[in-house]
Scaffold this motif. Structure first.
Motif, PDB file in Angstrom:
ATOM      1  N   LYS A 127      21.368 -88.965  34.781  1.00  0.00           N
ATOM      2  CA  LYS A 127      20.847 -88.243  33.611  1.00  0.00           C
ATOM      3  C   LYS A 127      21.282 -86.773  33.651  1.00  0.00           C
ATOM      4  O   LYS A 127      21.623 -86.185  32.628  1.00  0.00           O
ATOM      5  CB  LYS A 127      19.324 -88.366  33.549  1.00  0.00           C
ATOM      6  N   ASP A 128      21.284 -86.198  34.863  1.00  0.00           N
ATOM      7  CA  ASP A 128      21.779 -84.817  35.027  1.00  0.00           C
ATOM      8  C   ASP A 128      23.239 -84.716  34.605  1.00  0.00           C
ATOM      9  O   ASP A 128      23.626 -83.806  33.874  1.00  0.00           O
ATOM     10  CB  ASP A 128      21.677 -84.376  36.500  1.00  0.00           C
ATOM     11  N   ALA A 129      24.037 -85.673  35.086  1.00  0.00           N
ATOM     12  CA  ALA A 129      25.475 -85.652  34.778  1.00  0.00           C
ATOM     13  C   ALA A 129      25.696 -85.805  33.278  1.00  0.00           C
ATOM     14  O   ALA A 129      26.552 -85.148  32.683  1.00  0.00           O
ATOM     15  CB  ALA A 129      26.194 -86.774  35.543  1.00  0.00           C
ATOM     16  N   MET A 130      24.893 -86.663  32.651  1.00  0.00           N
ATOM     17  CA  MET A 130      25.044 -86.898  31.217  1.00  0.00           C
ATOM     18  C   MET A 130      24.664 -85.635  30.431  1.00  0.00           C
ATOM     19  O   MET A 130      25.343 -85.254  29.471  1.00  0.00           O
ATOM     20  CB  MET A 130      24.164 -88.082  30.800  1.00  0.00           C
ATOM     21  N   THR A 131      23.609 -84.965  30.883  1.00  0.00           N
ATOM     22  CA  THR A 131      23.187 -83.720  30.231  1.00  0.00           C
ATOM     23  C   THR A 131      24.285 -82.663  30.341  1.00  0.00           C
ATOM     24  O   THR A 131      24.597 -81.961  29.369  1.00  0.00           O
ATOM     25  CB  THR A 131      21.876 -83.199  30.868  1.00  0.00           C
ATOM     26  N   GLN A 132      24.897 -82.563  31.532  1.00  0.00           N
ATOM     27  CA  GLN A 132      25.992 -81.594  31.724  1.00  0.00           C
ATOM     28  C   GLN A 132      27.165 -81.927  30.808  1.00  0.00           C
ATOM     29  O   GLN A 132      27.809 -81.046  30.247  1.00  0.00           O
ATOM     30  CB  GLN A 132      26.477 -81.615  33.180  1.00  0.00           C
ATOM     31  N   GLN A 133      27.427 -83.225  30.664  1.00  0.00           N
ATOM     32  CA  GLN A 133      28.536 -83.682  29.823  1.00  0.00           C
ATOM     33  C   GLN A 133      28.300 -83.282  28.363  1.00  0.00           C
ATOM     34  O   GLN A 133      29.204 -82.818  27.673  1.00  0.00           O
ATOM     35  CB  GLN A 133      28.624 -85.214  29.950  1.00  0.00           C
ATOM     36  N   VAL A 134      27.062 -83.462  27.914  1.00  0.00           N
ATOM     37  CA  VAL A 134      26.700 -83.081  26.548  1.00  0.00           C
ATOM     38  C   VAL A 134      26.876 -81.576  26.369  1.00  0.00           C
ATOM     39  O   VAL A 134      27.482 -81.104  25.392  1.00  0.00           O
ATOM     40  CB  VAL A 134      25.240 -83.495  26.234  1.00  0.00           C
TER      41      VAL A 134
ATOM     42  N   HIS B  53      26.877 -83.357   6.468  1.00  0.00           N
ATOM     43  CA  HIS B  53      27.254 -84.778   6.433  1.00  0.00           C
ATOM     44  C   HIS B  53      28.759 -85.050   6.571  1.00  0.00           C
ATOM     45  O   HIS B  53      29.169 -86.192   6.507  1.00  0.00           O
ATOM     46  CB  HIS B  53      26.750 -85.481   5.155  1.00  0.00           C
ATOM     47  N   ASN B  54      29.577 -83.999   6.721  1.00  0.00           N
ATOM     48  CA  ASN B  54      31.010 -84.238   6.888  1.00  0.00           C
ATOM     49  C   ASN B  54      31.447 -83.891   8.305  1.00  0.00           C
ATOM     50  O   ASN B  54      31.036 -82.865   8.848  1.00  0.00           O
ATOM     51  CB  ASN B  54      31.824 -83.381   5.899  1.00  0.00           C
ATOM     52  N   ILE B  55      32.313 -84.738   8.864  1.00  0.00           N
ATOM     53  CA  ILE B  55      32.777 -84.478  10.230  1.00  0.00           C
ATOM     54  C   ILE B  55      33.694 -83.262  10.238  1.00  0.00           C
ATOM     55  O   ILE B  55      34.635 -83.176   9.459  1.00  0.00           O
ATOM     56  CB  ILE B  55      33.508 -85.710  10.794  1.00  0.00           C
ATOM     57  N   ILE B  56      33.375 -82.304  11.133  1.00  0.00           N
ATOM     58  CA  ILE B  56      34.230 -81.117  11.234  1.00  0.00           C
ATOM     59  C   ILE B  56      34.899 -81.021  12.600  1.00  0.00           C
ATOM     60  O   ILE B  56      35.784 -80.202  12.800  1.00  0.00           O
ATOM     61  CB  ILE B  56      33.427 -79.814  10.955  1.00  0.00           C
ATOM     62  N   TYR B  57      34.477 -81.860  13.543  1.00  0.00           N
ATOM     63  CA  TYR B  57      35.046 -81.748  14.894  1.00  0.00           C
ATOM     64  C   TYR B  57      34.815 -83.059  15.633  1.00  0.00           C
ATOM     65  O   TYR B  57      33.753 -83.666  15.530  1.00  0.00           O
ATOM     66  CB  TYR B  57      34.342 -80.613  15.648  1.00  0.00           C
ATOM     67  N   THR B  58      35.831 -83.507  16.372  1.00  0.00           N
ATOM     68  CA  THR B  58      35.704 -84.722  17.192  1.00  0.00           C
ATOM     69  C   THR B  58      36.382 -84.489  18.523  1.00  0.00           C
ATOM     70  O   THR B  58      37.461 -83.896  18.570  1.00  0.00           O
ATOM     71  CB  THR B  58      36.414 -85.922  16.505  1.00  0.00           C
ATOM     72  N   ARG B  59      35.754 -84.932  19.585  1.00  0.00           N
ATOM     73  CA  ARG B  59      36.401 -84.834  20.892  1.00  0.00           C
ATOM     74  C   ARG B  59      35.948 -86.003  21.762  1.00  0.00           C
ATOM     75  O   ARG B  59      34.777 -86.337  21.798  1.00  0.00           O
ATOM     76  CB  ARG B  59      36.000 -83.515  21.558  1.00  0.00           C
ATOM     77  N   GLU B  60      36.905 -86.615  22.448  1.00  0.00           N
ATOM     78  CA  GLU B  60      36.580 -87.721  23.354  1.00  0.00           C
ATOM     79  C   GLU B  60      36.787 -87.255  24.783  1.00  0.00           C
ATOM     80  O   GLU B  60      37.740 -86.534  25.067  1.00  0.00           O
ATOM     81  CB  GLU B  60      37.526 -88.913  23.101  1.00  0.00           C
ATOM     82  N   GLN B  61      35.902 -87.674  25.678  1.00  0.00           N
ATOM     83  CA  GLN B  61      36.197 -87.462  27.098  1.00  0.00           C
ATOM     84  C   GLN B  61      35.777 -88.674  27.903  1.00  0.00           C
ATOM     85  O   GLN B  61      34.918 -89.443  27.481  1.00  0.00           O
ATOM     86  CB  GLN B  61      35.576 -86.183  27.625  1.00  0.00           C
TER      87      GLN B  61
ATOM     88  N   GLY C 261      29.317 -94.027  25.459  1.00  0.00           N
ATOM     89  CA  GLY C 261      29.583 -95.451  25.627  1.00  0.00           C
ATOM     90  C   GLY C 261      29.713 -95.793  27.101  1.00  0.00           C
ATOM     91  O   GLY C 261      29.236 -95.058  27.968  1.00  0.00           O
ATOM     92  N   ALA C 262      30.372 -96.901  27.397  1.00  0.00           N
ATOM     93  CA  ALA C 262      30.506 -97.317  28.788  1.00  0.00           C
ATOM     94  C   ALA C 262      31.501 -96.441  29.535  1.00  0.00           C
ATOM     95  O   ALA C 262      31.263 -96.037  30.670  1.00  0.00           O
ATOM     96  CB  ALA C 262      30.942 -98.772  28.850  1.00  0.00           C
ATOM     97  N   THR C 263      32.623 -96.136  28.874  1.00  0.00           N
ATOM     98  CA  THR C 263      33.658 -95.374  29.585  1.00  0.00           C
ATOM     99  C   THR C 263      34.012 -94.068  28.875  1.00  0.00           C
ATOM    100  O   THR C 263      34.591 -93.181  29.474  1.00  0.00           O
ATOM    101  CB  THR C 263      34.960 -96.197  29.720  1.00  0.00           C
ATOM    102  N   MET C 264      33.686 -93.967  27.587  1.00  0.00           N
ATOM    103  CA  MET C 264      34.067 -92.774  26.827  1.00  0.00           C
ATOM    104  C   MET C 264      32.847 -92.132  26.190  1.00  0.00           C
ATOM    105  O   MET C 264      31.959 -92.824  25.708  1.00  0.00           O
ATOM    106  CB  MET C 264      35.024 -93.142  25.686  1.00  0.00           C
ATOM    107  N   THR C 265      32.862 -90.799  26.189  1.00  0.00           N
ATOM    108  CA  THR C 265      31.844 -90.056  25.457  1.00  0.00           C
ATOM    109  C   THR C 265      32.544 -89.374  24.296  1.00  0.00           C
ATOM    110  O   THR C 265      33.536 -88.681  24.501  1.00  0.00           O
ATOM    111  CB  THR C 265      31.182 -89.011  26.371  1.00  0.00           C
ATOM    112  N   THR C 266      32.045 -89.606  23.093  1.00  0.00           N
ATOM    113  CA  THR C 266      32.656 -89.005  21.900  1.00  0.00           C
ATOM    114  C   THR C 266      31.656 -88.068  21.249  1.00  0.00           C
ATOM    115  O   THR C 266      30.530 -88.465  20.959  1.00  0.00           O
ATOM    116  CB  THR C 266      33.051 -90.096  20.881  1.00  0.00           C
ATOM    117  N   LEU C 267      32.087 -86.825  21.054  1.00  0.00           N
ATOM    118  CA  LEU C 267      31.264 -85.868  20.310  1.00  0.00           C
ATOM    119  C   LEU C 267      31.820 -85.778  18.894  1.00  0.00           C
ATOM    120  O   LEU C 267      33.013 -85.526  18.711  1.00  0.00           O
ATOM    121  CB  LEU C 267      31.332 -84.482  20.973  1.00  0.00           C
ATOM    122  N   ASN C 268      30.986 -86.022  17.911  1.00  0.00           N
ATOM    123  CA  ASN C 268      31.345 -85.771  16.515  1.00  0.00           C
ATOM    124  C   ASN C 268      30.363 -84.738  15.983  1.00  0.00           C
ATOM    125  O   ASN C 268      29.153 -84.951  16.067  1.00  0.00           O
ATOM    126  CB  ASN C 268      31.241 -87.041  15.670  1.00  0.00           C
TER     127      ASN C 268
END
Length: 353
Positions: A264-271, A212-220, A200-207
């Motif tokens: 794009k590099d920074a976003m890839t590293q974040q992922v 089909h069921n969520i097993i892990y969530t993390r925000e940074q 998103g604009a300020t937060m990246t959320t990994l689900n």
């Protein structure tokens, strides 16, 4: 929640992020879902800070503008609170209890699961099914959220003339929308481990979802705002101008190599980093597929870059791929906004529960 009495009124999915309000209305005709209306309305700076509403009136005003822009007549809404503000626990309960009795028992026992005073929390629960180890008990998902997080969202909606029929959790809304995106995966995503990364604009959320069921969530804290701010700094633009230029182009030639590529590099590293956190805290060492969502997923070529660097097939979320569109929805605009509409979509799907 009295959802069944007003079946003719579709629920508007209202996703309040840190920079925009996203509104979506869906309908279903002979089994096919149709996008009836939608709008994305920017929020004034700092009216929502890291998913907490700081200025109810400003948010209400943006929702009102989104309603007007979308042309919807519906006044019932579904809204979500951020996963970070919700505590969930799975507790075993006696399978013979009726729903009402469960509710009473949960209220009696909730204080051992919830670290807040109970008068400050909204509680909800859902029966997940029979416990694998003990068939006489059922697993019950208990979700608790501080009442103020729910109240400010309800107030912002009421300010705009809407009624909050459903308050969901962002992760579950995303899980709901995932079923639409999964249709585009091999075997419909069944038995697979899929990472949905919402930048998103300020937060990246990994689900991470398995089958089909969520097993892990993390925000940074990381997001597209960093790119907007770099454009402002580099080219002397206002925040609004930089946001427009980012979406519509027209920046000098050095923009791509000197500003966009490093982002794009920074976003890839974040992922990559988000996935490492997941691998280190679970028995998984890989995911079968990466789906990019959120505003920054619209950056041209970001999916190929992530796929190349991480070595996992990557696609851009489009929950609308198999939907029909009403005449007032512009296909190109919707397709540009699609990756950012996952949560709004999961909320709007609650119309069909």
């Amino acid at each position: 929640m009295g959802l069944f009495s007003k079946k003719n009124q579709p629920l508007l999915g209202i996703d309040i992020s840190s920079t925009a309000v996203k509104l979506l209305e869906l309908s279903r005709h002979s089994g096919r879902i149709r996008v009836e209306s939608y709008a994305v309305e920017p929020l004034p700076p700092n009216s929502v800070v890291e998913k907490n509403i700081a200025d109810i009136e400003a948010v209400g005003e943006s929702i009102r503008k989104a309603i007007k822009r979308s042309g919807t007549k519906s006044r019932q809404a579904a809204v979500a609170v951020a996963g970070s503000s919700v505590i969930t626990k799975i507790i075993p309960m006696n399978a013979s209890l009726k729903e009402e009795e469960m509710g009473q028992q949960i209220e009696l026992e909730a204080d051992q699961y919830i670290p807040y005073p109970l008068e400050e929390v909204n509680l909800d629960f859902e029966v997940l099914g029979t416990n694998a180890k003990n068939p006489e008990t059922v697993d019950v998902l208990l979700a608790a959220c501080r009442a103020e997080n729910v109240d400010v969202r309800q107030e912002a909606l009421e300010d705009a003339g809407l009624e909050a029929e459903v308050v969901d959790v962002e992760a579950y809304a995303l899980e709901n929308a995932f079923s639409l995106v999964a249709e585009q995966l091999v075997d419909g995503g069944r038995e697979q481990t899929v990472a949905v990364i919402d930048v998103g604009a300020t937060m990246t959320t990994l689900n991470v979802l398995h089958d089909h069921n969520i097993i892990y969530t993390r925000e940074q804290v990381f997001g597209g705002k960093q790119l907007t701010e770099e454009i402002m700094r580099r080219y002397g633009l206002s925040y609004e101008e930089a946001g427009m230029a980012k979406r519509q182009g027209g920046l000098p030639d050095n923009y791509i190599p000197e500003v966009l590529d490093p982002f794009k590099d920074a976003m890839t590293q974040q992922v990559s980093r988000s996935l490492q956190f997941f691998f280190s805290s679970s028995q998984h060492s890989q995911v079968d597929h990466i789906i990019l969502a959120g505003g920054s997923a619209s950056i041209v070529g970001i999916d190929e870059m992530i796929e190349t660097k991480i070595g996992t097939t990557t696609s851009i979320a489009n929950p609308f791929a198999n939907m029909a569109l009403s005449s007032k929805v512009k296909p190109q605009t919707l397709s540009n906004d699609a990756p950012a509409m996952m949560i709004a979509c999961g909320l709007a799907l609650r119309s069909f529960d």
